[in-house]
Design a protein around this motif. Structure first.
Motif, PDB file in Angstrom:
ATOM      1  N   GLY A 126       0.806  -1.212   0.000  1.00  0.00           N
ATOM      2  CA  GLY A 126       0.000   0.000   0.000  1.00  0.00           C
ATOM      3  C   GLY A 126       0.838   1.261   0.000  1.00  0.00           C
ATOM      4  N   ALA A 179       0.037   4.015   4.629  1.00  0.00           N
ATOM      5  CA  ALA A 179      -0.814   3.470   3.573  1.00  0.00           C
ATOM      6  C   ALA A 179      -2.200   3.108   4.087  1.00  0.00           C
ATOM      7  CB  ALA A 179      -0.150   2.234   2.973  1.00  0.00           C
ATOM      8  N   PHE A 232     -11.421   2.087   4.052  1.00  0.00           N
ATOM      9  CA  PHE A 232     -11.470   1.161   2.928  1.00  0.00           C
ATOM     10  C   PHE A 232     -12.818   0.447   2.903  1.00  0.00           C
ATOM     11  CE2 PHE A 232     -10.639  -3.201   1.283  1.00  0.00           C
ATOM     12  CZ  PHE A 232     -10.210  -2.870   0.009  1.00  0.00           C
ATOM     13  N   PRO A 256      -4.568  -1.047   1.184  1.00  0.00           N
ATOM     14  CA  PRO A 256      -4.660  -1.738  -0.108  1.00  0.00           C
ATOM     15  C   PRO A 256      -3.600  -1.275  -1.096  1.00  0.00           C
ATOM     16  CG  PRO A 256      -6.246   0.039  -0.031  1.00  0.00           C
ATOM     17  CD  PRO A 256      -5.591   0.005   1.324  1.00  0.00           C
ATOM     18  N   VAL A 257      -3.322  -2.125  -2.069  1.00  0.00           N
ATOM     19  CA  VAL A 257      -2.538  -1.727  -3.236  1.00  0.00           C
ATOM     20  C   VAL A 257      -3.512  -1.087  -4.214  1.00  0.00           C
ATOM     21  CG1 VAL A 257      -1.164  -2.549  -5.190  1.00  0.00           C
ATOM     22  CG2 VAL A 257      -0.821  -3.540  -2.915  1.00  0.00           C
ATOM     23  N   HIS A 258      -3.363   0.196  -4.464  1.00  0.00           N
ATOM     24  CA  HIS A 258      -4.352   0.917  -5.274  1.00  0.00           C
ATOM     25  C   HIS A 258      -4.179   0.640  -6.764  1.00  0.00           C
ATOM     26  CE1 HIS A 258      -6.009   3.158  -1.885  1.00  0.00           C
ATOM     27  NE2 HIS A 258      -4.772   3.378  -1.475  1.00  0.00           N
ATOM     28  N   THR A 259      -2.940   0.599  -7.234  1.00  0.00           N
ATOM     29  CA  THR A 259      -2.671   0.319  -8.641  1.00  0.00           C
ATOM     30  C   THR A 259      -1.455  -0.597  -8.740  1.00  0.00           C
ATOM     31  OG1 THR A 259      -1.254   2.281  -8.887  1.00  0.00           O
ATOM     32  CG2 THR A 259      -3.590   2.540  -9.426  1.00  0.00           C
TER      33      THR A 259
END
Length: 406
Positions: free
Chosen positions: A15, A33, A37, A53-56
């Motif tokens: 993140g 990060a 959510f 989260p990993v956004h992209t």
């Protein structure tokens, strides 16, 4: 130790960002990060709260090298792992090197497998009452999928496997990879871990356990409420020291010790004696005295019981010498990656040794006497030679790694 083990490649996704440079920049700057959510089905209150989260995920470099199909039909678990591994192998300068086919192992850690793929299949079966699921469900969701994908993409024909020991998975993977190199079984190991557990079923399961925080992750702080889930991957390239030196590789650090123990006590309650035993075993393996000043990358989940137990174990092992050391807890920034946490925390710890700056513990409210430790509550200049990185998992599975500055 007859064979020293160098770290010649680093890669990560979390993140905090994609890649070592961005992840480290944000971690050492004290950025977080963790954000409010909600899952795509997040109108259900059970599926919303703080997370990292990993956004992209930018797969451009992967697709440029391997084609657009390289990332097709992969669960996020494998996508995170292959992007992190690609960065690590590029960093090490080993992509295309014959050693990958001849004398390389892959050892990754994962706690739960392809959650998103399994849940998509269950929706087809139980919500839509369809007779079949996607034919790639098993290959995409199996816990070993990340290791298989790395093997196929990078041409690694040596041992390739995934170790599953919950939150200690990737630390175990790194330690066992180190021993494979020491034993002469391989010259190089691609090792680390990944997790992709921000799905509805996983979220509700963790929430039902009562382990998740309602606000944020506050390691070792009074008022801490629990862990915060994150996702991503961290992968390292480990290499026999003499080989790395001979080819002129950039060495980020050295993996010098590993201790692994089982509590044999309780499925969810940590055991102080088991934790102490793992730390002491790692020191013996590294030939490092327990009174040496060290940077300690704690497991530091932010749960009431785990933090207090870890703090008590650290005080018992190090005694008064603990005051000359420093404790960091990076889950406060990137969340808990479960099976991927140990590897990411070891990466950040090595960066701290190399740069001489310890990243701060975030979200700390006030002192908890049960967690009386020398905490890095702001970016702190350091000059330690060694890193002790702790990972303690449900089921009483403990793994401790010791790194050394290059």
């Amino acid at each position: 130790m007859t064979v020293r083990v160098a770290v010649t490649g680093l890669g990560c996704v979390s993140g905090l960002g994609q890649g070592i440079a961005e992840t480290w920049r944000r971690a050492v700057a004290g950025e977080s990060a963790i954000v409010p959510f909600a899952l795509p089905r997040g109108e259900d209150a059970r599926a919303s709260g703080p997370a990292a989260p990993v956004h992209t995920l930018d797969a451009t470099a992967m697709e440029a090298r391997f084609g657009a199909r390289a990332m097709a039909q992969l669960d996020p678990l494998a996508r995170f792992a292959v992007v992190a591994a690609h960065e690590a192998l590029e960093d090490a300068g080993l992509i295309g090197d014959p050693v990958l086919a001849e004398r390389t192992a892959i050892l990754l850690g994962c706690g739960s497998g392809g959650n998103a793929t399994f849940e998509a299949a269950y929706r087809r079966l139980y919500e839509r009452h369809q007779a079949k699921v996607h034919p790639q469900t098993i290959p995409a969701a199996m816990a070993s999928a990340p290791a298989s994908q790395l093997s196929m993409l990078f041409g690694v024909r040596g041992p390739a496997m995934v170790l599953a020991s919950a939150c200690a998975s990737s630390a175990h993977a790194l330690g066992e990879a180190m021993h494979m190199i020491r034993a002469g079984r391989v010259e190089v190991a691609v090792a680390g871990g990944a997790e992709a557990c921000l799905t509805l079923g996983s979220w509700v399961a963790w929430a039902s356990l009562g382990a998740m925080a309602g606000d944020t992750c506050r390691p070792f702080s009074a008022g801490r409420q629990g862990l915060v889930l994150g996702e991503g991957a961290a992968v390292l390239v480990l290499e026999a020291w003499d080989r790395a030196v001979a080819r002129g590789a950039l060495i980020h650090g050295e993996l010098v010790g590993y201790g692994a123990t089982s509590d044999a006590a309780h499925l969810t309650v940590p055991d102080q004696a088991g934790i102490e035993s793992a730390i002491r075993a790692a020191h013996r393996d590294a030939c490092l005295a327990s009174d040496a000043p060290v940077l300690i990358s704690s497991h530091g989940t932010g749960t009431r019981l785990n933090d207090a137990t870890e703090a008590a174990a650290l005080r018992a092992v190090y005694g008064e010498a603990l005051r000359a050391s420093l404790v960091i807890a990076t889950k406060s920034a990137h969340g808990h990656l479960i099976g991927g946490s140990g590897a990411l925390e070891f990466v950040l710890g090595l960066k701290a040794l190399a740069t001489g700056v310890a990243p701060p513990i975030l979200n700390h409210l006030t002192h908890d006497p049960a967690c009386d430790l020398p905490l890095a509550l702001k970016p702190t200049s350091i000059a330690y030679e060694h890193l002790v990185s702790n990972s303690f998992a449900f089921g009483g599975l403990n793994a401790v790694l010791i790194g050394r500055r290059a």
